[in-house]
Design a protein around this motif. Structure first.
Motif, mmCIF file in Angstrom:
data_model
loop_
_atom_site.group_PDB
_atom_site.id
_atom_site.type_symbol
_atom_site.label_atom_id
_atom_site.label_comp_id
_atom_site.label_asym_id
_atom_site.label_seq_id
_atom_site.Cartn_x
_atom_site.Cartn_y
_atom_site.Cartn_z
ATOM 1 N N ASP A 1 63.774 -51.475 33.784
ATOM 2 C CA ASP A 1 64.430 -51.431 35.087
ATOM 3 C C ASP A 1 64.770 -49.982 35.434
ATOM 4 O O ASP A 1 64.615 -49.060 34.629
ATOM 5 N N GLU A 2 65.261 -49.776 36.646
ATOM 6 C CA GLU A 2 65.513 -48.424 37.139
ATOM 7 C C GLU A 2 66.574 -47.706 36.316
ATOM 8 O O GLU A 2 66.519 -46.479 36.140
ATOM 9 N N GLY B 1 51.766 -46.881 26.493
ATOM 10 C CA GLY B 1 52.839 -47.835 26.752
ATOM 11 C C GLY B 1 53.463 -48.397 25.501
ATOM 12 O O GLY B 1 54.479 -49.092 25.566
ATOM 13 N N GLN C 1 56.512 -43.541 35.503
ATOM 14 C CA GLN C 1 56.208 -44.578 36.482
ATOM 15 C C GLN C 1 55.352 -45.696 35.910
ATOM 16 O O GLN C 1 55.461 -46.851 36.329
ATOM 17 N N GLN C 2 54.513 -45.378 34.926
ATOM 18 C CA GLN C 2 53.665 -46.413 34.329
ATOM 19 C C GLN C 2 54.473 -47.445 33.550
ATOM 20 O O GLN C 2 53.965 -48.497 33.193
ATOM 21 N N PHE C 3 55.756 -47.119 33.262
ATOM 22 C CA PHE C 3 56.618 -48.046 32.531
ATOM 23 C C PHE C 3 57.529 -48.857 33.445
ATOM 24 O O PHE C 3 58.387 -49.594 32.959
ATOM 25 N N SER C 4 57.318 -48.719 34.747
ATOM 26 C CA SER C 4 58.207 -49.408 35.693
ATOM 27 C C SER C 4 58.098 -50.932 35.584
ATOM 28 O O SER C 4 59.036 -51.649 35.941
ATOM 29 N N TYR C 5 56.955 -51.423 35.070
ATOM 30 C CA TYR C 5 56.811 -52.881 34.886
ATOM 31 C C TYR C 5 57.545 -53.358 33.644
ATOM 32 O O TYR C 5 57.805 -54.552 33.477
ATOM 33 N N LEU C 6 57.898 -52.421 32.744
ATOM 34 C CA LEU C 6 58.603 -52.763 31.518
ATOM 35 C C LEU C 6 60.109 -52.586 31.643
ATOM 36 O O LEU C 6 60.883 -53.398 31.140
ATOM 37 N N SER D 1 66.023 -55.122 29.764
ATOM 38 C CA SER D 1 64.622 -54.698 29.771
ATOM 39 C C SER D 1 64.293 -53.881 28.521
ATOM 40 O O SER D 1 63.212 -54.024 27.945
#
Length: 211
Positions: A15-16, A75, A8-13, A120
């Motif tokens: 896409d789903e 990250g 979840q911490q990589f959700s800004y990096l 992404s």
């Protein structure tokens, strides 16, 4: 396969789609402080993606002396290992856990596949290369233009930023190995920094007062 909760911490990096793909193919590995994660000469089958902790990336000379190149934070991935994966060559660096560390290991065959199919992931890989390049330039500048006492103080303040703590549990020998010098030199310079009220020395501990 790993839980998506670990990513979840990589959700800004990512896409789903990539989050789901990593969850399906990756492995989660935990390392203790000073464990070797990647070694020189090792064939690389996985790309490391750091969840928590810090990883030191080092080079070694023909006499077995190590030089710290840069430190990976949460990250990050190691762009030098990415390069070796792309070239299908063995590792030219050693990656060591600087503290207890958790890493997502992604099989290398997915690196190129996702690079060609997912924006992404491609942006993440290119950004990792840029960060690595900048870190390498900083290392070269430090070696070329800074005196050892300046390199030592920069090393300490960089560790403060990494650990978010002014109290560093580290030995003089560990610092000497990272900076590719002798323990005697480091001990002398640390005492000099203490006299300048920049640090306070304890048993296997250094408190940074000025940063």
């Amino acid at each position: 396969m790993i839980s998506k909760d670990n990513l979840q911490q990589f959700s800004y990096l990512f896409d789903e789609t990539i989050i789901n793909d990593i969850s399906n193919v990756a492995q989660l590995q935990k390392f203790r402080k000073n464990d070797i994660i990647i070694d020189i000469g090792q064939e690389l089958n996985y790309i490391p993606l750091l969840i928590n902790g810090n990883i030191k990336v080092l080079r070694e000379d023909s006499d077995g002396n190590e030089l710290l190149l840069y430190v990976l934070e949460s990250g990050d991935t190691c762009a030098m290992s990415l390069t070796c994966c792309m070239a299908k060559s063995v590792s030219k660096i050693r990656a060591i856990a600087d503290e207890d560390t958790t890493v997502v290991m992604i099989p290398i065959e997915y690196m190129a596949k996702w690079f060609n199919t997912n924006d992404s992931w491609r942006s993440f890989i290119l950004q990792s290369y840029q960060i690595c390049f900048d870190e390498m330039l900083e290392t070269i500048d430090t070696l070329a233009f800074m005196k050892m006492d300046e390199r030592l103080f920069k090393y300490l303040t960089d560790h403060v930023k990494l650990t978010a703590s002014t109290s560093l549990e580290i030995t003089h020998q560990e610092i000497a190995q990272d900076l590719h010098t002798s323990r005697v030199v480091i001990s002398r310079l640390l005492k000099q920094l203490e006299k300048e009220n920049k640090i306070e020395l304890g048993r296997n501990k250094i408190i940074v007062l000025d940063f």
